[in-house]
Write a protein that holds these residues in place. Structure first.
Motif, PDB file in Angstrom:
ATOM      1  N   GLU A 146       1.249  -1.637   0.207  1.00  0.00           N
ATOM      2  CA  GLU A 146      -0.680  -0.187  -0.005  1.00  0.00           C
ATOM      3  C   GLU A 146       1.341   1.413   0.098  1.00  0.00           C
ATOM      4  OE1 GLU A 146      -4.191  -1.856   2.122  1.00  0.00           O
ATOM      5  OE2 GLU A 146      -2.689   0.106   2.850  1.00  0.00           O
ATOM      6  N   ARG A 147       0.601   2.251  -0.098  1.00  0.00           N
ATOM      7  CA  ARG A 147       1.067   3.545  -0.739  1.00  0.00           C
ATOM      8  C   ARG A 147       1.393   4.136   0.715  1.00  0.00           C
ATOM      9  NH1 ARG A 147      -0.834   8.515  -4.987  1.00  0.00           N
ATOM     10  NH2 ARG A 147      -0.420   6.050  -6.141  1.00  0.00           N
ATOM     11  N   GLU A 148       2.385   4.204   1.158  1.00  0.00           N
ATOM     12  CA  GLU A 148       2.668   5.052   2.463  1.00  0.00           C
ATOM     13  C   GLU A 148       3.460   6.224   2.980  1.00  0.00           C
ATOM     14  OE1 GLU A 148       5.406   2.455   4.386  1.00  0.00           O
ATOM     15  OE2 GLU A 148       7.234   2.161   3.093  1.00  0.00           O
ATOM     16  N   VAL A 149       3.038   7.323   3.849  1.00  0.00           N
ATOM     17  CA  VAL A 149       3.610   8.389   4.137  1.00  0.00           C
ATOM     18  C   VAL A 149       4.748   8.448   4.229  1.00  0.00           C
ATOM     19  CG1 VAL A 149       2.729   8.552   7.022  1.00  0.00           C
ATOM     20  CG2 VAL A 149       3.554  10.602   5.488  1.00  0.00           C
ATOM     21  N   VAL A 150       5.881   9.106   3.619  1.00  0.00           N
ATOM     22  CA  VAL A 150       7.375   9.275   3.598  1.00  0.00           C
ATOM     23  C   VAL A 150       7.404  10.576   5.455  1.00  0.00           C
ATOM     24  CG1 VAL A 150       9.432   9.276   2.753  1.00  0.00           C
ATOM     25  CG2 VAL A 150       7.722   7.719   1.883  1.00  0.00           C
ATOM     26  N   GLY A 151       6.675  11.908   4.669  1.00  0.00           N
ATOM     27  CA  GLY A 151       7.074  12.667   5.272  1.00  0.00           C
ATOM     28  C   GLY A 151       6.090  13.465   4.872  1.00  0.00           C
ATOM     29  N   VAL A 152       6.393  14.760   5.974  1.00  0.00           N
ATOM     30  CA  VAL A 152       4.981  15.796   5.644  1.00  0.00           C
ATOM     31  C   VAL A 152       5.839  17.162   5.877  1.00  0.00           C
ATOM     32  CG1 VAL A 152       3.160  14.250   5.659  1.00  0.00           C
ATOM     33  CG2 VAL A 152       4.160  14.984   7.964  1.00  0.00           C
ATOM     34  N   ILE A 153       5.073  17.914   5.468  1.00  0.00           N
ATOM     35  CA  ILE A 153       6.199  19.600   5.903  1.00  0.00           C
ATOM     36  C   ILE A 153       5.137  20.623   5.856  1.00  0.00           C
ATOM     37  CG2 ILE A 153       6.513  20.506   4.181  1.00  0.00           C
ATOM     38  CD1 ILE A 153       9.109  21.279   4.986  1.00  0.00           C
ATOM     39  N   SER A 154       4.494  21.456   7.429  1.00  0.00           N
ATOM     40  CA  SER A 154       3.723  22.475   7.052  1.00  0.00           C
ATOM     41  C   SER A 154       3.756  23.824   6.163  1.00  0.00           C
ATOM     42  CB  SER A 154       3.810  22.859   8.371  1.00  0.00           C
ATOM     43  OG  SER A 154       5.333  23.522   8.803  1.00  0.00           O
ATOM     44  N   ARG A 155       3.264  24.080   6.022  1.00  0.00           N
ATOM     45  CA  ARG A 155       3.080  25.479   4.850  1.00  0.00           C
ATOM     46  C   ARG A 155       4.053  26.571   5.189  1.00  0.00           C
ATOM     47  NH1 ARG A 155      -0.997  28.361   1.759  1.00  0.00           N
ATOM     48  NH2 ARG A 155      -0.722  30.705   1.440  1.00  0.00           N
ATOM     49  N   ALA A 156       4.752  26.736   6.412  1.00  0.00           N
ATOM     50  CA  ALA A 156       5.732  27.453   6.214  1.00  0.00           C
ATOM     51  C   ALA A 156       7.000  26.530   6.844  1.00  0.00           C
ATOM     52  CB  ALA A 156       5.547  28.514   7.572  1.00  0.00           C
ATOM     53  N   GLY A 157       6.760  25.585   6.472  1.00  0.00           N
ATOM     54  CA  GLY A 157       8.024  24.324   6.545  1.00  0.00           C
ATOM     55  C   GLY A 157       9.035  24.191   8.482  1.00  0.00           C
ATOM     56  N   THR A 158       7.937  24.456   9.290  1.00  0.00           N
ATOM     57  CA  THR A 158       8.061  24.819  10.239  1.00  0.00           C
ATOM     58  C   THR A 158       7.935  23.465  11.794  1.00  0.00           C
ATOM     59  OG1 THR A 158       6.298  25.749  10.623  1.00  0.00           O
ATOM     60  CG2 THR A 158       7.930  27.354  11.132  1.00  0.00           C
ATOM     61  N   ARG A 159       6.929  22.730  10.884  1.00  0.00           N
ATOM     62  CA  ARG A 159       7.092  21.386  10.969  1.00  0.00           C
ATOM     63  C   ARG A 159       7.007  20.147   9.692  1.00  0.00           C
ATOM     64  NH1 ARG A 159       0.536  20.867  13.430  1.00  0.00           N
ATOM     65  NH2 ARG A 159       1.971  18.652  13.706  1.00  0.00           N
ATOM     66  N   ARG A 160       7.847  19.292  10.783  1.00  0.00           N
ATOM     67  CA  ARG A 160       8.416  18.341   8.917  1.00  0.00           C
ATOM     68  C   ARG A 160       8.534  17.035  10.291  1.00  0.00           C
ATOM     69  NH1 ARG A 160      13.454  21.307   6.516  1.00  0.00           N
ATOM     70  NH2 ARG A 160      13.210  23.667   7.020  1.00  0.00           N
ATOM     71  N   GLU A 161       7.537  15.977   9.764  1.00  0.00           N
ATOM     72  CA  GLU A 161       7.207  15.046  10.619  1.00  0.00           C
ATOM     73  C   GLU A 161       7.819  13.508   9.720  1.00  0.00           C
ATOM     74  OE1 GLU A 161       4.333  16.774  13.151  1.00  0.00           O
ATOM     75  OE2 GLU A 161       4.269  14.561  13.305  1.00  0.00           O
ATOM     76  N   TYR A 162       8.385  12.709   9.868  1.00  0.00           N
ATOM     77  CA  TYR A 162       8.885  11.511   9.000  1.00  0.00           C
ATOM     78  C   TYR A 162       8.152   9.830   9.323  1.00  0.00           C
ATOM     79  CZ  TYR A 162      11.951  15.130   7.833  1.00  0.00           C
ATOM     80  OH  TYR A 162      12.311  16.450   7.314  1.00  0.00           O
ATOM     81  N   ALA A 163       8.212   9.031   8.509  1.00  0.00           N
ATOM     82  CA  ALA A 163       7.643   7.961   8.850  1.00  0.00           C
ATOM     83  C   ALA A 163       8.782   7.713   9.789  1.00  0.00           C
ATOM     84  CB  ALA A 163       7.593   6.919   7.823  1.00  0.00           C
ATOM     85  N   SER A 164       9.195   6.268  10.481  1.00  0.00           N
ATOM     86  CA  SER A 164       9.876   5.638  11.237  1.00  0.00           C
ATOM     87  C   SER A 164      10.939   5.046  10.864  1.00  0.00           C
ATOM     88  CB  SER A 164       9.972   4.830  12.267  1.00  0.00           C
ATOM     89  OG  SER A 164       9.000   3.560  11.344  1.00  0.00           O
TER      90      SER A 164
END
Length: 125
Positions: free
Chosen positions: A43-61
């Motif tokens: 299945e498709r999985e998330v790798v990383g996400v980022i907020s509009r201003a770039g101040t929040r970044r989160e990643y898959a383990s």
């Protein structure tokens, strides 16, 4: 509006790649961006996400410590820098963007309303 992903290729384990996703067709600043991947039979999985201003970044383990998501709002482009690539990273990588003015990040595919076409990343051992 179209998202154009690029930068994939065939690399060896331990190598690095930088994926890019550029917006064309209309000038607007998307809210959150995300990079997803889909390996054959999975299945498709998330790798990383980022907020509009770039101040929040989160990643898959699986990506933490090796991948970095970034964005350049002036260029309307998002990036995924991938270091120390492993064979398990082999997949088609997709960029996604959501039209939003909030500073939220979005973790699931159904939260995004714009998608790039995907770029193949193959990592050989």
């Amino acid at each position: 509006v179209q998202l154009q992903a690029s930068g994939g290729g065939l690399v060896q384990a331990g190598d690095s790649l930088r994926l890019s996703c550029a917006v064309s067709g209309r000038t607007l600043t998307f809210g959150g961006w995300g990079w997803f991947r889909q390996a054959p039979g999975k299945e498709r999985e998330v790798v990383g996400v980022i907020s509009r201003a770039g101040t929040r970044r989160e990643y898959a383990s699986s990506a933490k410590g090796r991948f970095t998501i970034s964005r350049d709002n002036a260029k309307n482009t998002a990036y995924l820098h991938m270091n120390n690539l492993k064979p398990d990273d082999t997949a088609v990588y997709f960029c996604a963007a959501r039209r939003s003015v909030t500073g939220s990040v979005y973790y699931t595919a159904d939260q995004y309303d714009n998608w790039g076409q995907g770029t193949q990343v193959t990592v050989s051992s």
